[in-house]
Design an enzyme around this catalytic site. Sequence first.
Site, short mmCIF file in Angstrom:
data_model
loop_
_atom_site.label_atom_id
_atom_site.label_comp_id
_atom_site.label_asym_id
_atom_site.label_seq_id
_atom_site.Cartn_x
_atom_site.Cartn_y
_atom_site.Cartn_z
N HIS A 132 -4.89 3.83 -3.27
CA HIS A 132 -6.20 3.50 -2.71
C HIS A 132 -7.01 4.75 -2.34
O HIS A 132 -8.21 4.65 -2.10
CB HIS A 132 -6.06 2.57 -1.49
N ASP A 160 1.02 0.87 -4.33
CA ASP A 160 0.03 1.79 -3.74
C ASP A 160 0.48 3.25 -3.86
O ASP A 160 0.41 4.02 -2.90
CB ASP A 160 -0.23 1.42 -2.28
N SER A 164 -3.83 8.81 4.89
CA SER A 164 -3.24 8.06 3.77
C SER A 164 -2.80 9.01 2.67
O SER A 164 -3.55 9.90 2.26
CB SER A 164 -4.25 7.06 3.22
#
Length: 428
Positions: free
Chosen positions: A162, A192, A271
């Site tokens: 993402h 992911d 992230s």
Amino acid sequence: MAAHSFFSTYISSTTLSPRFPTPNRPTLSVSRTFAHRNLHTACILASLRPSAHRNHSPAPESAINKFLDSFVVLITSVALSVSVFVTDVDSAAAFVVTPSRKLQTDELATVRLFQENTPSVVYITNLASRQDAFTLDVLEVPQGSGSGFVWDKKGHVVTNYHVIRGASDLRVTLADQTTYDAKVVGFDQDKDVAVLRIDAPKDKLRPIPVGVSADLLVGQKVFAIGNPFGLDHTLTTGVISGLRREISSAATGRPIQDVIQTDAAINPGNSGGPLLDSSGNLIGINTAIYSPSGASSGVGFSIPVDTVGGIVDQLVQFGKVTRPILGIKFAPDQSVEQLGVSGVLVLDAPPNGPAGKAGLLSTKRDTYGRLILGDIITSVNGKKVANGSDLYRILDQCKVGETVSVEVLRGDHVEKIPVVLEPKPDES
């Protein structure tokens, strides 16, 4: 004598009541040395006074004695003042004791861990192409940023999918602030995970040490390094709050199992960054937080390195992840619960897919518009399927080309149908 009494008072007061009681008292030792020297001088000066003779008159002798006493005291005072102010003694060293700065053992370990692993962490900028409404020029504008880490000396960088989703161009900034254009090697939307590649000199690439996530314990200390809110190379610490959590992929909704829960602060921009154990080894990729406000609330999630390792190896070798599918579309879990049954309701099974080839029935309507339910999958290989997450979890343990036994509820009876699993059409 006056001179003797003056020195006795100075030395005794300095000895008994020092103004600044430091361990070595360097000022006191210097003053004592000069005091003894001046005392010797005073004694010599005192010996030069004329002795009292009987044939002298008492009045002139008394005046001379007083003058000599005053002169000795004056000379002594001047000598002492010069000894204090002229002596080469550092005033700060004499009167101020500066404690040495010492870190505790755990602090030193944290500092060392950060210094050793920071060169492995990178900053990723996601650039998207936008057309100016007035000039019609195509511009590249940053639409997001995140973290990542160097996987090997070949220039492979691992991050979250993402972080790079929707990017027209990607840039990777290393710890020394050098920036390189990155190419996408491959990605796995379901888990992911994405792998990039940069053409950087090998001496600038510091692969992160890879650990094991299978033996983690709740309460174990962990460290997160990333770039929250664009603040590069930020360290946060915490503990493992929980294990074997399950979250859904933001791209496909497919569940990610065995996720690590931590209270180490993970914010937007973290992230894709590494989660490390106390030895500095990689144990997970920071991927999500549970927070209504979007900021860290003490509940962060990391994909375990045991899951990531196998995915990265496939992406580096083949550029894709070969994951088996049944080739069906199924109804939301709430719809099946309303029917009063447990399982996965097949909405569509394309005839060219694995389930369609095996003969699974789709949900459809008859000529009168009435809904005819398709097969409801209740188990796969003898493992109960209560919802979509259970089905995905079982398929993750299977391989492409494997034949599985699918038990379905068809009407009022149960059937077992063998299905040969196939890869996704775009991965074939």
